[in-house]
Design an enzyme around this catalytic site. Structure first.
Site, PDB file in Angstrom:
ATOM      1  N   ASP A 247      -2.724  -2.218   2.315  1.00 22.42           N
ATOM      2  CA  ASP A 247      -2.915  -2.919   1.044  1.00 22.42           C
ATOM      3  C   ASP A 247      -3.778  -2.102   0.086  1.00 22.42           C
ATOM      4  O   ASP A 247      -4.629  -1.327   0.510  1.00 22.42           O
ATOM      5  CB  ASP A 247      -3.574  -4.283   1.328  1.00 22.42           C
ATOM      6  CG  ASP A 247      -3.408  -5.238   0.152  1.00 22.42           C
ATOM      7  OD1 ASP A 247      -2.551  -4.988  -0.721  1.00 22.42           O
ATOM      8  OD2 ASP A 247      -4.145  -6.248   0.109  1.00 22.42           O
TER       9      ASP A 247
ATOM     10  N   ARG B 156      -3.753  -1.676  -6.891  1.00 23.98           N
ATOM     11  CA  ARG B 156      -5.084  -1.592  -7.520  1.00 23.98           C
ATOM     12  C   ARG B 156      -5.533  -0.144  -7.647  1.00 23.98           C
ATOM     13  O   ARG B 156      -6.143   0.258  -8.629  1.00 23.98           O
ATOM     14  CB  ARG B 156      -6.087  -2.415  -6.702  1.00 23.98           C
ATOM     15  CG  ARG B 156      -6.015  -3.903  -7.001  1.00 23.98           C
ATOM     16  CD  ARG B 156      -6.741  -4.707  -5.978  1.00 23.98           C
ATOM     17  NE  ARG B 156      -6.018  -4.735  -4.708  1.00 23.98           N
ATOM     18  CZ  ARG B 156      -6.571  -5.060  -3.554  1.00 23.98           C
ATOM     19  NH1 ARG B 156      -7.842  -5.357  -3.481  1.00 23.98           N
ATOM     20  NH2 ARG B 156      -5.844  -5.076  -2.450  1.00 23.98           N
ATOM     21  N   TRP B 157      -5.235   0.664  -6.648  1.00 27.20           N
ATOM     22  CA  TRP B 157      -5.602   2.088  -6.681  1.00 27.20           C
ATOM     23  C   TRP B 157      -4.980   2.756  -7.914  1.00 27.20           C
ATOM     24  O   TRP B 157      -5.648   3.505  -8.643  1.00 27.20           O
ATOM     25  CB  TRP B 157      -5.108   2.758  -5.393  1.00 27.20           C
ATOM     26  CG  TRP B 157      -5.453   4.202  -5.240  1.00 27.20           C
ATOM     27  CD1 TRP B 157      -6.570   4.733  -4.665  1.00 27.20           C
ATOM     28  CD2 TRP B 157      -4.645   5.321  -5.665  1.00 27.20           C
ATOM     29  NE1 TRP B 157      -6.514   6.109  -4.702  1.00 27.20           N
ATOM     30  CE2 TRP B 157      -5.349   6.499  -5.312  1.00 27.20           C
ATOM     31  CE3 TRP B 157      -3.402   5.459  -6.290  1.00 27.20           C
ATOM     32  CZ2 TRP B 157      -4.859   7.776  -5.561  1.00 27.20           C
ATOM     33  CZ3 TRP B 157      -2.911   6.739  -6.552  1.00 27.20           C
ATOM     34  CH2 TRP B 157      -3.647   7.877  -6.187  1.00 27.20           C
TER      35      TRP B 157
ATOM     36  N   ASN C 183       7.615  -9.970  -0.819  1.00 21.29           N
ATOM     37  CA  ASN C 183       7.580  -8.866  -1.798  1.00 21.29           C
ATOM     38  C   ASN C 183       8.867  -8.774  -2.639  1.00 21.29           C
ATOM     39  O   ASN C 183       8.885  -8.119  -3.687  1.00 21.29           O
ATOM     40  CB  ASN C 183       7.337  -7.513  -1.119  1.00 21.29           C
ATOM     41  CG  ASN C 183       5.909  -7.299  -0.662  1.00 21.29           C
ATOM     42  OD1 ASN C 183       5.647  -6.534   0.269  1.00 21.29           O
ATOM     43  ND2 ASN C 183       4.954  -7.968  -1.304  1.00 21.29           N
TER      44      ASN C 183
HETATM   45  C1  FPP Z   1       0.575  -3.202  -0.638  1.00 16.39           C
HETATM   46  O1  FPP Z   1      -0.152  -2.787  -1.764  1.00 16.39           O
HETATM   47  C2  FPP Z   1       1.613  -2.256  -0.363  1.00 16.39           C
HETATM   48  C3  FPP Z   1       2.951  -2.521  -0.431  1.00 16.39           C
HETATM   49  C4  FPP Z   1       3.516  -3.829  -0.773  1.00 16.39           C
HETATM   50  C5  FPP Z   1       3.954  -1.475  -0.212  1.00 16.39           C
HETATM   51  C6  FPP Z   1       3.603  -0.451   0.814  1.00 16.39           C
HETATM   52  C7  FPP Z   1       4.503   0.682   0.611  1.00 16.39           C
HETATM   53  C8  FPP Z   1       4.182   1.971   0.797  1.00 16.39           C
HETATM   54  C9  FPP Z   1       2.904   2.465   1.319  1.00 16.39           C
HETATM   55  C10 FPP Z   1       5.170   2.997   0.438  1.00 16.39           C
HETATM   56  C11 FPP Z   1       6.327   3.113   1.340  1.00 16.39           C
HETATM   57  C12 FPP Z   1       5.973   3.284   2.765  1.00 16.39           C
HETATM   58  C13 FPP Z   1       6.755   3.842   3.685  1.00 16.39           C
HETATM   59  C14 FPP Z   1       6.469   3.708   5.135  1.00 16.39           C
HETATM   60  C15 FPP Z   1       7.907   4.621   3.286  1.00 16.39           C
HETATM   61  P1  FPP Z   1      -0.156  -3.700  -3.056  1.00 16.39           P
HETATM   62  O2  FPP Z   1       0.886  -3.195  -3.978  1.00 16.39           O
HETATM   63  O3  FPP Z   1      -0.009  -5.125  -2.664  1.00 16.39           O
HETATM   64  O4  FPP Z   1      -1.575  -3.396  -3.589  1.00 16.39           O
HETATM   65  P2  FPP Z   1      -2.496  -4.352  -4.456  1.00 16.39           P
HETATM   66  O5  FPP Z   1      -2.966  -5.435  -3.531  1.00 16.39           O
HETATM   67  O6  FPP Z   1      -3.589  -3.446  -4.881  1.00 16.39           O
HETATM   68  O7  FPP Z   1      -1.670  -4.873  -5.575  1.00 16.39           O
END
Ligand code: FPP
EC number: 2.5.1.-
Length: 246
Positions: free
Chosen positions: A18, A22-23, A66
Site C-alpha cells: 500500500d 500517496r507516494w 480495485n
Molecule cells: C496500493 O496502493 C497498490 C495497488 C492497488 C496496486 C499495486 C500494484 C503494483 C505494485 C504494481 C503492479 C505489481 C505487480 C506485481 C506487477 P494505493 O494505490 O492504494 O496507494 P494509496 O493508498 O497511497 O492510494
C-alpha cells in the site's frame, strides 16, 4: 541491515503493498507513476526473499474492490502487470509464478500472459511468487462454499466429512501453506479483505513506509520483528517452551 537468524526465516510472507498513490501524489505525479515505482520494489523484494530462503511470497496486487478505481488507473495497472510478466526476474531467481483471483474478469491479454508465465516457470524451485489479482477473501470463501455445496449435492462429499482442511483445499491458495508473516506498508492498520482464512495465526507487521520506498532493509526489519515473537497457536508460553526441548 538488521541481522537475521537464517534458521528461522518465515516460509511464507504475504504483503499488502500500500501507498503507491500517496507516494506519487506527494511528488506531484499521477497515481500510476506510483504503481510503476511499486513494480521496481516488487523486483527488489522478490530477489531478496529468494536470497533469504523465503519459499512463498504472496502479493496483493489488485483487489476485487480495485475495479471501481478510475478506468485509466485500472488500465495502467493492467499494463504494468503485462510488462512485469515479461521480466527475466523469474528465471534469474528460479521463481515459480502463480496467480490467485478471478482470472475470468481480467483482460484477455493479461490472462494469456499469466497462463504463459505459469507454464514457463512451473518447474522453478527457489520460491513461488503468488500475485493476487481481482482477488478478495470473501469472494474466495463464497466460491469455496459453492463448490463444497455442489459436491454435497452430487453425493461426492458427506456433510460430516467437511473439516477445516476441506475448506482450505477449496481455496485459491490450496497449493501453499498459510502465511507466517503478513506485512502491510503505507501506514493503514487493516487487512482489506486479504487472505482472511489463511492469516488466522500469521504474525502481522505494519509499517508507515510507502510501498515504492520499502527496501531490503525494511524487509529485514519486518522479518526481525517476526523472529522476536513467540508463535503460540493458542497454547501457553510454558507449553511452547516445553515443546522446544522435546
Ligand atoms: C496500493 O496502493 C497498490 C495497488 C492497488 C496496486 C499495486 C500494484 C503494483 C505494485 C504494481 C503492479 C505489481 C505487480 C506485481 C506487477 P494505493 O494505490 O492504494 O496507494 P494509496 O493508498 O497511497 O492510494
Amino acid at each position: 541491515m538488521t541481522e537475521l537468524d537464517r534458521t528461522r526465516i518465515p516460509q511464507h510472507v504475504a504483503i499488502i503493498m500500500d501507498g503507491n498513490g500517496r507516494w506519487a501524489m506527494e511528488r506531484g505525479k499521477d497515481r500510476s507513476y506510483g504503481h510503476q515505482a511499486g513494480v521496481e520494489t516488487v523486483k527488489r523484494i522478490t530477489s531478496e526473499c529468494t536470497r533469504l530462503g523465503v519459499k512463498y511470497l504472496t502479493l496483493y496486487t489488485f483487489s476485487t474492490e480495485n475495479w471501481s478505481r478510475p478506468e485509466s488507473e485500472v488500465a495502467a495497472i493492467m499494463g504494468l502487470i503485462i510488462e512485469f510478466l515479461e521480466e527475466e526476474l523469474f528465471h534469474k531467481n528460479n521463481v515459480r509464478f502463480r496467480m490467485v483471483g478471478e482470472m475470468d474478469r481480467l483482460p484477455g491479454n493479461v490472462q494469456e500472459k499469466i497462463k504463459g508465465m505459469m507454464e514457463r516457470t512451473a518447474y522453478n524451485t527457489a520460491m513461488t511468487m503468488v500475485v493476487a489479482l481481482s482477488y478478495s477473501s470473501r469472494w474466495e470463501l463464497t466460491r469455496a462454499a459453492q463448490h463444497i455445496a455442489t459436491e454435497v449435492k452430487e453425493g461426492t462429499l458427506a456433510v460430516n466429512d467437511i473439516t477445516e482442511d476441506t475448506i482450505s483445499q477449496h481455496l485459491e491458495t490450496h497449493f501453499m501453506p498459510d502465511p507466517d508473516l503478513l506485512i502491510r506498508t503505507g501506514g493503514e492498520l487493516r487487512i482489506s479483505n486479504y487472505l482472511l482464512w489463511q492469516i488466522a495465526y500469521s504474525e502481522l507487521y505494519f509499517c508507515d513506509t510507502y510501498w515504492p520506498d520499502f527496501d531490503e532493509g525494511d524487509l529485514h526489519q519486518a522479518i526481525a520483528s517476526y523472529q522476536n515473537r513467540q508463535r503460540r497457536f493458542g497454547k501457553t508460553e510454558a507449553q511452547v517452551e516445553g515443546e522446544a526441548y522435546i
